[in-house]
Write an enzyme that holds these catalytic residues in place. Sequence first.
Site, PDB file in Angstrom:
ATOM      1  N   ARG A   1      39.012  39.918  35.517  1.00 26.35           N
ATOM      2  CA  ARG A   1      39.270  39.717  36.944  1.00 26.35           C
ATOM      3  C   ARG A   1      39.680  41.057  37.556  1.00 26.35           C
ATOM      4  O   ARG A   1      40.638  41.684  37.098  1.00 26.35           O
ATOM      5  CB  ARG A   1      40.382  38.672  37.131  1.00 26.35           C
ATOM      6  CG  ARG A   1      40.811  38.502  38.556  1.00 26.35           C
ATOM      7  CD  ARG A   1      41.801  37.343  38.758  1.00 26.35           C
ATOM      8  NE  ARG A   1      42.190  37.315  40.153  1.00 26.35           N
ATOM      9  CZ  ARG A   1      43.400  37.634  40.614  1.00 26.35           C
ATOM     10  NH1 ARG A   1      44.382  37.951  39.783  1.00 26.35           N
ATOM     11  NH2 ARG A   1      43.640  37.621  41.894  1.00 26.35           N
TER      12      ARG A   1
ATOM     13  N   GLU B   1      47.256  36.353  46.445  1.00 23.78           N
ATOM     14  CA  GLU B   1      48.670  36.190  46.810  1.00 23.78           C
ATOM     15  C   GLU B   1      48.930  36.473  48.289  1.00 23.78           C
ATOM     16  O   GLU B   1      49.615  37.454  48.642  1.00 23.78           O
ATOM     17  CB  GLU B   1      49.548  37.100  45.939  1.00 23.78           C
ATOM     18  CG  GLU B   1      49.418  36.833  44.451  1.00 23.78           C
ATOM     19  CD  GLU B   1      50.323  37.728  43.591  1.00 23.78           C
ATOM     20  OE1 GLU B   1      50.965  38.624  44.147  1.00 23.78           O
ATOM     21  OE2 GLU B   1      50.390  37.517  42.376  1.00 23.78           O
TER      22      GLU B   1
HETATM   23  O1  IFM Z   1      51.083  43.967  39.985  1.00 19.94           O
HETATM   24  C1  IFM Z   1      51.207  42.771  40.662  1.00 19.94           C
HETATM   25  C2  IFM Z   1      49.857  42.292  41.153  1.00 19.94           C
HETATM   26  O2  IFM Z   1      49.247  43.241  41.964  1.00 19.94           O
HETATM   27  C3  IFM Z   1      49.995  41.019  41.954  1.00 19.94           C
HETATM   28  N1  IFM Z   1      50.754  40.019  41.220  1.00 19.94           N
HETATM   29  C4  IFM Z   1      51.976  40.428  40.601  1.00 19.94           C
HETATM   30  C5  IFM Z   1      51.784  41.677  39.783  1.00 19.94           C
HETATM   31  C6  IFM Z   1      53.111  42.110  39.138  1.00 19.94           C
HETATM   32  O3  IFM Z   1      54.037  42.409  40.127  1.00 19.94           O
END
Ligand code: IFM
Length: 463
Positions: free
Chosen positions: A73, A162
């Site tokens: 991914r 996110e």
């Molecule tokens: O590094 C990040 C990623 O970019 C998005 N999710 C959480 C990870 C750890 O903080």
Amino acid sequence: MFPTRFVWGAATSAYQIEGAITADGRGRSIWDTFCSQDGRIVGGDTAETAIDHYNRYREDVKLMADLGLTAYRFSVSWPRIQPDGSGAYNAKGLDFYKRLVDELLSYGIDPWLTLYHWDLPQALEDAGGWPARDTSKRFADFAAAVHAELGDRVRNWSTVNEPWCSAFLGYASGEHAPGRREPAAALRAAHHLNLAHGLAVQAMRAQNADSQIGGCVNLYPVTPATGSEADQDAARRIDGLQNRFFLDALLKGSYPEDVLADLSHLSDMEFIQDGDLATIAAPLDMLLINYYSRFTVSGAPGGAASAAAAPTDSGSPWIGSEHVGFVNGGRPVTSMGWEIDDSGLQEMLRRIAEEYPRIPLYISENGAAYDDAIGEDGAVHDPDRVAYIDAHLRTCHTAIESGIPLQGYFAWSLMDNFEWAWGYGKRFGLVYVDYETQARTMKSSALWYADTIRHGGLLGRAQ
Ligand code: IFM
């Protein structure tokens, strides 16, 4: 043993690994600007070179093959492909991703493409950023263009990684780019990120490809510190903003009434237009879940303001609930200070399967940062990370056994990389990167993960 078709993956994102921020016509992103500002990133680190994946992608894909990954991914950099976020596309930028995908396919590794992992073209921020509705439309055009070019060789697509982080860390606490502290704007940004997701799904579906398309959310179970009314209200609020605001929108086509009420002092919500929620809830083929930890919260005044202390001076991302305190739940923590709790993953998976039934689920990120170093024997021993992943994979297994439609797992991250405001100080990789020489060394967790994949399941419990 996991099902034969279980997807064994690892994940990265463009900005965290590629470097080459001015190569081959790439435009400027909000993170380039943010990194150039004093006090934004620990130690003044930047992602100018990052881990030079733009130039070393072949070596990196070979590492994935050695690990036995069945899927990888990654995200595409919007400003690399469309430097200004609207108008002309950059063929050289697109070519990079075509080469990467072809390399993956040549090893039989399934590419999983994320369209947006936080690197908004600066020109779009200058025009208002995510609080501006037009950014959602620009994103849909971008998604359509990338899908038209890569849809023949990439089957699995996700839209926005996110959205909570982009909206609330970017526009409320300001600990992420673009570093704004405007709660009302953050709320608009959250809606427009959801809308961008929905419009992008529509745009890709219109191309009639056989693509599997999903949204990607970061979820945290939220526990009240005590049974008091104040603590229970705090848990409802944080769960609402972190989890339900995105899950309900994507999977039910509504925003939770209680969350809108919590935020009513910030806005009359006029930016939510007729038809938006139907667009946002366009049917999905899968839900991608990023899971790291659990929150324990208190409504008592005077609690700590942030879930995991921000590395730099920042406000609260919890708009409308700034009074909520985040309490130590007494569990061991990673080097991010995040509590380790695989039971939280179990709880979340069960809840999704019950409240949003039937949608296939993937863990699209899960992992831990530790202070890794090369040992005298030249190896990197990271038993804590092995134990973390082992525990979470066992939880995944239990979930599958209980009938939850969980179909794959992506470790975060394949390699150590640029951890946003934390710079290079936090290492999440299965593969260690020496930032001076760019040498890659598989940590013991990588070797363990390779064994697990080869075996198709977990051997003895990791110590
Ligand atoms: O590094 C990040 C990623 O970019 C998005 N999710 C959480 C990870 C750890 O903080």
